[in-house]
Design a protein around this motif. Structure first.
Motif, PDB file in Angstrom:
ATOM      1  N   ALA A  77     -26.608   5.966  31.149  1.00 47.67           N
ATOM      2  CA  ALA A  77     -25.204   5.644  31.562  1.00 47.67           C
ATOM      3  C   ALA A  77     -24.635   6.861  32.483  1.00 47.67           C
ATOM      4  CB  ALA A  77     -24.313   5.848  30.442  1.00 47.67           C
ATOM      5  N   HIS A  78     -23.685   6.416  33.284  1.00 45.33           N
ATOM      6  CA  HIS A  78     -23.239   7.164  34.442  1.00 45.33           C
ATOM      7  C   HIS A  78     -21.731   7.080  34.049  1.00 45.33           C
ATOM      8  CE1 HIS A  78     -26.972   8.334  36.570  1.00 45.33           C
ATOM      9  NE2 HIS A  78     -27.237   6.979  36.169  1.00 45.33           N
ATOM     10  N   CYS A  79     -21.018   7.737  34.881  1.00 44.53           N
ATOM     11  CA  CYS A  79     -19.583   7.885  34.740  1.00 44.53           C
ATOM     12  C   CYS A  79     -18.988   6.300  34.748  1.00 44.53           C
ATOM     13  CB  CYS A  79     -18.922   8.554  35.598  1.00 44.53           C
ATOM     14  SG  CYS A  79     -18.383  10.553  35.423  1.00 44.53           S
ATOM     15  N   ASP A  80     -19.340   5.722  35.776  1.00 44.95           N
ATOM     16  CA  ASP A  80     -18.950   4.149  36.106  1.00 44.95           C
ATOM     17  C   ASP A  80     -19.197   3.259  34.913  1.00 44.95           C
ATOM     18  OD1 ASP A  80     -17.765   4.630  38.406  1.00 44.95           O
ATOM     19  OD2 ASP A  80     -19.508   3.663  39.523  1.00 44.95           O
ATOM     20  N   ASP A  81     -20.142   3.491  34.067  1.00 40.68           N
ATOM     21  CA  ASP A  81     -20.694   2.820  33.011  1.00 40.68           C
ATOM     22  C   ASP A  81     -19.873   3.118  31.897  1.00 40.68           C
ATOM     23  OD1 ASP A  81     -23.120   1.480  34.056  1.00 40.68           O
ATOM     24  OD2 ASP A  81     -23.833   3.638  34.210  1.00 40.68           O
ATOM     25  N   TYR A  82     -19.421   4.382  31.559  1.00 43.97           N
ATOM     26  CA  TYR A  82     -18.775   4.788  30.571  1.00 43.97           C
ATOM     27  C   TYR A  82     -17.408   4.241  30.698  1.00 43.97           C
ATOM     28  CZ  TYR A  82     -22.206   8.293  29.230  1.00 43.97           C
ATOM     29  OH  TYR A  82     -23.305   8.773  28.665  1.00 43.97           O
ATOM     30  N   VAL A  83     -16.567   4.376  31.960  1.00 43.41           N
ATOM     31  CA  VAL A  83     -15.493   4.049  32.252  1.00 43.41           C
ATOM     32  C   VAL A  83     -15.320   2.244  32.134  1.00 43.41           C
ATOM     33  CG1 VAL A  83     -13.472   3.956  33.973  1.00 43.41           C
ATOM     34  CG2 VAL A  83     -14.939   6.114  33.484  1.00 43.41           C
ATOM     35  N   LYS A  84     -16.184   1.713  32.670  1.00 42.17           N
ATOM     36  CA  LYS A  84     -15.995   0.002  32.773  1.00 42.17           C
ATOM     37  C   LYS A  84     -16.358  -0.319  31.463  1.00 42.17           C
ATOM     38  CE  LYS A  84     -17.393  -0.350  37.684  1.00 42.17           C
ATOM     39  NZ  LYS A  84     -18.471  -0.768  38.672  1.00 42.17           N
ATOM     40  N   TYR A  85     -17.303   0.110  30.852  1.00 48.79           N
ATOM     41  CA  TYR A  85     -17.919  -0.701  29.669  1.00 48.79           C
ATOM     42  C   TYR A  85     -17.484  -0.003  28.134  1.00 48.79           C
ATOM     43  CZ  TYR A  85     -20.275  -2.861  33.316  1.00 48.79           C
ATOM     44  OH  TYR A  85     -20.568  -3.806  34.472  1.00 48.79           O
ATOM     45  N   TRP A  86     -17.907   1.381  27.941  1.00 52.80           N
ATOM     46  CA  TRP A  86     -17.689   2.054  26.738  1.00 52.80           C
ATOM     47  C   TRP A  86     -16.063   2.115  26.417  1.00 52.80           C
ATOM     48  CZ3 TRP A  86     -15.215   6.063  24.419  1.00 52.80           C
ATOM     49  CH2 TRP A  86     -15.650   6.347  23.220  1.00 52.80           C
ATOM     50  N   ARG A  87     -15.433   2.261  27.409  1.00 47.72           N
ATOM     51  CA  ARG A  87     -13.880   2.806  27.260  1.00 47.72           C
ATOM     52  C   ARG A  87     -13.227   1.480  26.836  1.00 47.72           C
ATOM     53  NH1 ARG A  87      -9.371   3.853  31.917  1.00 47.72           N
ATOM     54  NH2 ARG A  87     -10.404   2.075  32.712  1.00 47.72           N
ATOM     55  N   ALA A  88     -13.831   0.039  27.566  1.00 44.22           N
ATOM     56  CA  ALA A  88     -12.965  -0.979  27.235  1.00 44.22           C
ATOM     57  C   ALA A  88     -13.294  -1.518  25.760  1.00 44.22           C
ATOM     58  CB  ALA A  88     -13.951  -2.148  28.115  1.00 44.22           C
ATOM     59  N   LEU A  89     -14.274  -1.064  25.133  1.00 39.62           N
ATOM     60  CA  LEU A  89     -14.161  -1.464  23.522  1.00 39.62           C
ATOM     61  C   LEU A  89     -14.090  -0.153  22.781  1.00 39.62           C
ATOM     62  CD1 LEU A  89     -17.596  -3.773  23.850  1.00 39.62           C
ATOM     63  CD2 LEU A  89     -15.146  -4.371  24.089  1.00 39.62           C
ATOM     64  N   TRP A  90     -14.160   0.999  23.133  1.00 36.12           N
ATOM     65  CA  TRP A  90     -14.292   2.105  22.379  1.00 36.12           C
ATOM     66  C   TRP A  90     -13.267   3.163  22.702  1.00 36.12           C
ATOM     67  CZ3 TRP A  90     -17.531   2.379  18.022  1.00 36.12           C
ATOM     68  CH2 TRP A  90     -18.378   1.349  17.779  1.00 36.12           C
ATOM     69  N   GLY A  91     -12.599   2.965  23.896  1.00 35.08           N
ATOM     70  CA  GLY A  91     -11.450   3.704  24.136  1.00 35.08           C
ATOM     71  C   GLY A  91     -10.475   4.343  23.436  1.00 35.08           C
ATOM     72  N   GLY A  92     -10.224   3.277  22.599  1.00 35.09           N
ATOM     73  CA  GLY A  92      -9.090   3.778  21.416  1.00 35.09           C
ATOM     74  C   GLY A  92      -9.459   4.799  20.410  1.00 35.09           C
ATOM     75  N   THR A  93     -10.622   5.121  20.419  1.00 34.47           N
ATOM     76  CA  THR A  93     -11.284   6.170  19.749  1.00 34.47           C
ATOM     77  C   THR A  93     -11.117   7.562  20.052  1.00 34.47           C
ATOM     78  OG1 THR A  93     -13.553   6.006  20.068  1.00 34.47           O
ATOM     79  CG2 THR A  93     -12.812   4.315  18.540  1.00 34.47           C
TER      80      THR A  93
END
Length: 320
Positions: A82-98
């Motif tokens: 993963a790179h920045c774009d992956d964390y922002v587009k995907y991880w944050r979409a599902l896990w950003g609330g944590t």
């Protein structure tokens, strides 16, 4: 190269040791409530109905409702490299609330592979374009580099956070962290804290077709046993395991470490291919996460919360 590594390590260890230990999420006399899981989000995964989505939503709700004091991210946040774009587009979409209650460790390959993907530390520090939010530990300590150890008190419990990726990429640094861990736990033990350690690749674990135990981490395990660490948390195996209280010789003993391996965050699950005698509970057919309630006297309760599947595990370890 060696000189540069030595300078970097010295800076990292000094930064962790001298960083101010801000007040934990609860008073020292109160219980500490934790959620923990690793191996979270698949490649380009952002469906709320995926195993990742269900876990991320459930833990985010606990954060929103102030039902937990900390979320421990046990590595392998976003697949594959993963790179920045992956964390922002995907991880944050599902896990950003944590993220506001997140304390994290980096793993090899998926979180941090020098020259390939080195952005997890930037993401956690709010440096990736599109997501300025910082993880809880970064709000308190500032930038934390991949591989940099740190520790944190939660009430009457002391947690050390280690990057097992060091054994893969920088074994000299991993050896130096052994000394840091010894000093860190010595200080916490002298203060009467109950001890826990978080790292990605497990030592007390069943084999799978992909991974066995991380034997190179034995020096860390020896230090943990020396200081009678009560609790360890790790991931990596894509299933769930809990050990007996175990010592550094794989023996079940009253004052050993209870090792939880919780890699059920959303990635495809793996079957077990060995059956070590120190494992008391395991399953490989359920996604979910672990909830812990840590009591000031050193006792703790655990409950595995299934979100996709039916596997469960719950119990209490007494003080002493």
């Amino acid at each position: 190269m060696a000189e540069g590594l030595a300078v970097l390590l010295a800076f990292s260890l000094a930064s962790c040791t001298n960083a101010p230990d801000l007040p934990g999420p609860g008073p020292s006399a109160a219980d500490i409530r934790i959620a923990a899981v690793g191996d979270m989000n698949g490649v380009r995964t952002k469906s709320p109905d995926s195993p990742s989505g269900r876990n991320g939503a459930a833990i985010s709700q606990l954060v929103q409702d102030n039902q937990i004091d900390a979320f421990l991210g046990l590595g392998d946040f976003q697949y594959s490299e993963a790179h920045c774009d992956d964390y922002v587009k995907y991880w944050r979409a599902l896990w950003g609330g944590t993220k506001s209650k997140l304390y994290w460790v980096s793993s090899p390959n998926h979180d941090w592979k020098p020259g390939r993907n080195e952005d997890l530390d930037d993401f956690m520090s709010g440096k990736c374009p599109g997501d300025p939010e910082k993880a809880a530990i970064n709000q308190q300590r500032g930038f934390i580099g991949n591989g940099q150890p740190y520790s944190k008190d939660f009430g009457n419990w002391h947690f050390a956070f280690l990057s097992s990726a060091l054994w893969t990429y920088k074994p000299d640094a991993a050896t130096a962290v052994t000394g840091w861990l010894d000093k860190d736990l010595t200080t916490a033990q002298a203060q009467g804290k109950h001890l826990a350690v978080v790292f990605h690749e497990p030592y007390f674990t069943s084999n799978t077709e992909a991974h066995g135990r991380a034997k190179e981490q034995k020096p860390w395990i020896d230090v943990m046993w020396k200081h009678r660490v009560r609790l360890t948390l790790s991931g990596s195996q894509h299933n769930y395991e809990r050990s007996c209280p175990v010592n550094n010789a794989d023996q079940c003993v009253g004052d050993g470490m209870t090792a939880f391996q919780v890699s059920t965050g959303g990635i495809g699950l793996r079957e077990f291919t060995s059956n070590p005698p120190y494992i008391e509970k395991r399953f490989s057919d359920t996604h979910g996460f672990l909830r812990l309630t840590l009591h000031p006297d050193g006792s703790f309760d655990w409950n595995f919360v299934p979100t996709s599947g039916t596997g469960t595990d719950y119990g209490t370890r007494a003080a002493g």
